[in-house]
Design a protein around this motif. Structure first.
Motif: not given
Length: 377
Positions: A184-197
């Protein structure tokens, strides 16, 4: 704890077969041979990663979900801090607040109650949940948890591992469960985030000179006062992982929020996913060892050693179980067998997972000979 209890005559019958020369198993396997693992990934559309593992008659579903949490929101934060006593442990607890979290829950299908004792099922669920949570705790997690950080000291990803035991007729619960987590971890995709300042624009003083900061001078341009006068900035970051563009490290602007850059199938895989541990349960026979025991074999074996090891044969933890005492020499040999089998099983799983994903990477797609699901010693 075995799933079922055999009568003395039944136990002696199975044990005589396992200890005979040559050993005899009901399915004809060698003592150190695994049954074929049937692996499917992407079985839960709403999860960030999922898998279904079938080993003999044992079937386990694993779903992984990533959720954004704030530090201090986790209900068990206070309990975790209370566990730390020494100064070093207090510092470690403080460091754990700068990373993400991974938590596990285990449930079983109600249909199993008709085949096995409910108290035994509950006890096994608690033991498995405790073992997985201990493995992925901030103190021992094999995955780099810093990659789950979104905003330093503010936001992080919490990864929830949900295991559903659908069938246990094939035995070997722990080995199958960790194989399901691995897949399951091999299949996992976590959203990529971008910081906002946010950075205040320049304003004018009474003499008409530019002054940095929207609130530096009350005589400045009133149109630029307040939140509407702030400029949105997206600072670059050298951090790695799914939030590698969102941590805001190395910038002068303070990151106060984040936005999703990629989500769903476009998300990032987790660093270290190919180095997750697998559990190998080594059952102790009078003069030998037994791997991948079925339900009847588990019931006639008095003790066992559970070895958590990676594809490089690195041993992360060892757990003994059973009423019979195990000598140090036999535990050491069981650890050696377990670490070797964990490495072979990891290569076999990676080969099958990489082939199903259409990958050609040498690190994640072992050679065909290594990827065989037969892991005889």
């Amino acid at each position: 704890m075995p799933l079922q209890v055999l009568s003395r005559s039944q136990g002696d019958f199975f044990l005589r077969g396992l200890t005979s020369d040559p050993p005899q198993r009901s399915d004809g396997r060698h003592l150190l041979a695994f049954r074929a693992l049937d692996v499917d990934t992407g079985v839960a559309a709403q999860a960030n990663g999922s898998s279904r593992i079938t080993l003999g008659g044992t079937e386990i579903f694993c779903g992984i979900k990533a959720e954004v949490r704030s530090f201090g929101d986790d209900s068990d934060d206070e309990d975790e801090e209370a566990e730390f006593q020494t100064q070093d442990e207090l510092e470690l607890a403080s460091e754990s607040r700068k990373t993400g979290r991974i938590k596990c829950s285990v449930d079983y299908s109600q249909s199993l109650v008709h085949s096995f004792d409910s108290k035994v099922l509950e006890s096994l669920s608690i033991a498995l949940s405790s073992m997985v949570n201990s493995t992925f705790s901030p103190r021992s997690c094999p995955l780099p948890l810093h990659q789950l950080l979104i905003i330093a000291n503010a936001k992080h990803w919490t990864i929830y591992i949900d295991l559903l035991v659908n069938s246990l007729s094939g035995g070997n619960l722990f080995d199958t469960a960790f194989a399901a987590i691995f897949s399951a971890f091999y299949d996992t995709r976590v959203p990529v985030t971008r910081g906002v300042a946010f950075e205040a624009p320049a304003t004018l003083d009474a003499s008409g000179n530019a002054v940095e900061g929207a609130f530096a001078n009350a005589q400045g341009d009133l149109d630029q006062m307040g939140i509407k006068g702030l400029l949105k900035k997206k600072p670059k970051s050298s951090a790695s992982g799914p939030s590698r563009k969102g941590a805001g490290a190395g910038t002068n602007s303070k990151v106060v929020d984040f936005e999703l850059e990629h989500s769903g199938e476009d998300g990032a895989t987790l660093d270290g996913r190919q180095d997750l541990p697998l559990c190998i349960t080594v059952n102790i026979l009078p003069n030998s060892y037994l791997l991948d025991a079925n339900v009847d074999e588990e019931a006639c074996v008095g003790s066992r050693v559970q070895v958590l090891a990676t594809r490089t044969s690195k041993v992360l933890s060892v757990r003994t179980e059973g009423a019979e005492e195990i000598s140090f020499k036999r535990v050491s040999e069981a650890i050696r067998i377990g670490s070797v089998q964990a490495a072979r099983l990891a290569d076999a799983l990676l080969g099958q997972l990489a082939n199903s994903a259409g990958l050609d990477d040498e690190d994640e797609a072992p050679q065909a000979a290594q990827a065989s699901m037969d892991v005889d010693a």
